[in-house]
Design a protein around this motif. Structure first.
Motif, PDB file in Angstrom:
ATOM      1  N   TYR A 296       0.674   5.518  -0.310  1.00  0.00           N
ATOM      2  CA  TYR A 296      -0.379   6.684  -0.385  1.00  0.00           C
ATOM      3  C   TYR A 296       0.409   8.088  -0.378  1.00  0.00           C
ATOM      4  O   TYR A 296       1.632   8.209  -0.153  1.00  0.00           O
ATOM      5  CB  TYR A 296      -1.031   6.785   0.799  1.00  0.00           C
TER       6      TYR A 296
ATOM      7  N   TYR B 267      -5.522   8.713   1.486  1.00  0.00           N
ATOM      8  CA  TYR B 267      -5.204   9.216  -0.131  1.00  0.00           C
ATOM      9  C   TYR B 267      -4.544   8.238  -0.773  1.00  0.00           C
ATOM     10  O   TYR B 267      -3.345   8.181  -1.103  1.00  0.00           O
ATOM     11  CB  TYR B 267      -4.678  10.595  -0.086  1.00  0.00           C
ATOM     12  N   ASN B 268      -5.250   7.244  -1.208  1.00  0.00           N
ATOM     13  CA  ASN B 268      -4.640   5.881  -1.653  1.00  0.00           C
ATOM     14  C   ASN B 268      -3.848   6.258  -3.171  1.00  0.00           C
ATOM     15  O   ASN B 268      -4.487   6.967  -4.001  1.00  0.00           O
ATOM     16  CB  ASN B 268      -5.666   4.701  -2.079  1.00  0.00           C
TER      17      ASN B 268
ATOM     18  N   TYR C  95      -2.536   0.213  -4.452  1.00  0.00           N
ATOM     19  CA  TYR C  95      -2.767  -0.975  -3.400  1.00  0.00           C
ATOM     20  C   TYR C  95      -2.628  -2.318  -4.713  1.00  0.00           C
ATOM     21  O   TYR C  95      -3.250  -2.175  -5.502  1.00  0.00           O
ATOM     22  CB  TYR C  95      -3.877  -0.810  -3.176  1.00  0.00           C
TER      23      TYR C  95
ATOM     24  N   GLU D 164      -2.725   8.464   4.942  1.00  0.00           N
ATOM     25  CA  GLU D 164      -2.991   7.194   4.612  1.00  0.00           C
ATOM     26  C   GLU D 164      -4.545   6.937   3.754  1.00  0.00           C
ATOM     27  O   GLU D 164      -4.571   6.099   3.055  1.00  0.00           O
ATOM     28  CB  GLU D 164      -3.153   6.219   5.547  1.00  0.00           C
TER      29      GLU D 164
ATOM     30  N   TYR E 201       0.750  -1.140  -0.062  1.00  0.00           N
ATOM     31  CA  TYR E 201       0.031  -0.034  -0.065  1.00  0.00           C
ATOM     32  C   TYR E 201       0.720   1.195  -0.058  1.00  0.00           C
ATOM     33  O   TYR E 201       1.822   1.559   0.751  1.00  0.00           O
ATOM     34  CB  TYR E 201      -0.807  -0.013   1.356  1.00  0.00           C
TER      35      TYR E 201
END
Length: 64
Positions: free
Chosen positions: A38, A44-45, A48, A42, A36
């Motif tokens: 960002y 605001y991805n 992934y 966190e 993951y």
């Protein structure tokens, strides 16, 4: 970019049966860890990825 904590556990074993024949086993990502990334916070991805666990069993023949 920030990367979340990521730990991947793999396992490999092999056994030499003869001078020419080797058997091996591999297990990749045993804990099924996800990757993951960002931006800023966190929530605001940016990226992934999930791959699951992969298994491989095989033989190697050499000097034939």
């Amino acid at each position: 970019m920030n990367v979340d904590d990521y730990t991947q556990i793999d396992f490999t074993a092999s056994y030499q049966l003869t001078d020419e024949l080797n058997v091996f086993f591999q297990a990749v990502n045993l804990t099924d860890a996800a990757f993951y990334k960002y931006t800023g916070k966190e929530k605001y991805n940016a990226q992934y990825e999930e791959y699951g666990t992969a298994w491989k069993l095989g033989v190697t023949l050499s000097n034939f």
